[in-house]
Enzyme design. Sequence first.
Site, PDB file in Angstrom:
ATOM      1  CD  GLN A 214     -35.924 -31.150 -22.241  1.00  0.00           C
ATOM      2  OE1 GLN A 214     -35.930 -30.177 -21.503  1.00  0.00           O
ATOM      3  NE2 GLN A 214     -36.187 -31.060 -23.526  1.00  0.00           N
ATOM      4  N   GLY A 215     -34.025 -35.440 -20.035  1.00  0.00           N
ATOM      5  CA  GLY A 215     -32.605 -35.773 -19.902  1.00  0.00           C
ATOM      6  C   GLY A 215     -31.815 -35.343 -21.122  1.00  0.00           C
ATOM      7  CE1 TYR A 216     -34.206 -34.213 -24.967  1.00  0.00           C
ATOM      8  CE2 TYR A 216     -33.992 -32.016 -25.896  1.00  0.00           C
ATOM      9  CZ  TYR A 216     -34.590 -33.255 -25.908  1.00  0.00           C
ATOM     10  OH  TYR A 216     -35.550 -33.546 -26.833  1.00  0.00           O
ATOM     11  CB  SER A 217     -28.317 -29.969 -20.099  1.00  0.00           C
ATOM     12  OG  SER A 217     -28.992 -29.036 -20.908  1.00  0.00           O
TER      13      SER A 217
ATOM     14  CB  SER B 189     -36.866 -28.858 -14.903  1.00  0.00           C
ATOM     15  OG  SER B 189     -36.045 -27.817 -15.377  1.00  0.00           O
TER      16      SER B 189
ATOM     17  CD  GLU C 208     -38.004 -26.301 -23.823  1.00  0.00           C
ATOM     18  OE1 GLU C 208     -37.696 -26.222 -22.621  1.00  0.00           O
ATOM     19  OE2 GLU C 208     -37.171 -26.557 -24.716  1.00  0.00           O
TER      20      GLU C 208
ATOM     21  CG  ASN D 258     -29.161 -14.734 -24.868  1.00  0.00           C
ATOM     22  OD1 ASN D 258     -30.235 -15.305 -24.833  1.00  0.00           O
ATOM     23  ND2 ASN D 258     -28.985 -13.523 -24.363  1.00  0.00           N
TER      24      ASN D 258
END
Length: 392
Positions: free
Chosen positions: A131-134, A166, A249, A372
Amino acid sequence: MDLTYSAADEAFRLEVRDWLAAHLSGDFAELRGLGGPGRENQAFDERLEWDRYLGAHGWTCLGWPTEHGGRGLSLARQIIFHEEYARANAPARVNHLGEELLGPTLIAFGSPEQRRRFLPEIVAVRELWCQGYSEPGAGSDLASVATRARLDGDEWIIDGQKVWTSLAHHADWCFVVARTVPGSRRHDGLSYLLVPMRQDGVEVRPITQLTGTSEFNEVYFDGARTEASLVVGTPGDGWKVAMATLGFERGISTVGQQIGFARELDAVIDLARRNGAIDDPVICDRIAHARMGLEAMRLHALRTLAGDASTGPAQASVSKLVWANWHRGLGELAMQVAGAPSLVVQASPYELDDLQRLFLYSRSDTIYGGSNEIQRNILAERVLGLPREARP
């Protein structure tokens, strides 16, 4: 909410239980309990072989529609499978990102060609995804992504950096959120691209964690390419697709996750009994609260899964806050129960026991997948209608 199962559902439970008992044998029996957060390095190739074995016997993608290679099972039966899989202490799956995130996203938003190309490979576990998000400057605040992609003939060219990716070092493909509209800001102008990992222009650098393992990575895209047709949804409208993926997810698999949590709590209680910590009234009280919290978490997860889909973003944020804070607290309780020996590694140079690994890895639970602070902002702004937090 009715949490009872029909006689047919219970028969299915026995089918799952018997199949796992019969097939988690031979070489596969040695995989029991291996893998999972902080331990993804354990027997990865062997666990991949097990996942492919599951796929060959019809035990992957259970909730997907049959026309897309799944079994179209009901919510109740999907829950049963994940419960029994966790109770069997079966090895952690390696295909989560493809099966639980990308697959449902393609079913909802992908083109017919994309579904035909990618879904069978996910069902059979022939291709793995990351997953290429952050990014370094866009963690939980995904709308700040700076990775860019531009069309060059019949290809997208991607430049930028992703982080905390990940299992990128094992992945064949990555679903990448990139900015494809020059001059766009925040949620606008993003696209959801499917990018092959094994090419010039993609560099993966493992990140060593507190646990000593490296399941997270930095990924650098330097002129990486993918076909122009491999954009999911409409170019420039990737935010909607990316948010749908995040909703998937926090789905069915979290039920099995909680059985893993229960096993960890039982290990803490067992240690407390063996070393006498259970006689400390403060520790005994914390254990009781942990047990009640786990049961509340389970009921909340089931209610969320069976609830109104329109409340998805809010429910997903509540669920993430509940399990992440509970699990972090369990790690702290484990160290309190273990006492001074928890400060010493089990062997040189850095061999940890299961509870030490639980404590160290669970520090990240309240950060990854939306911190959070971000989850509370979502609830404050979208549910309670409070003013938006000031942003630069």
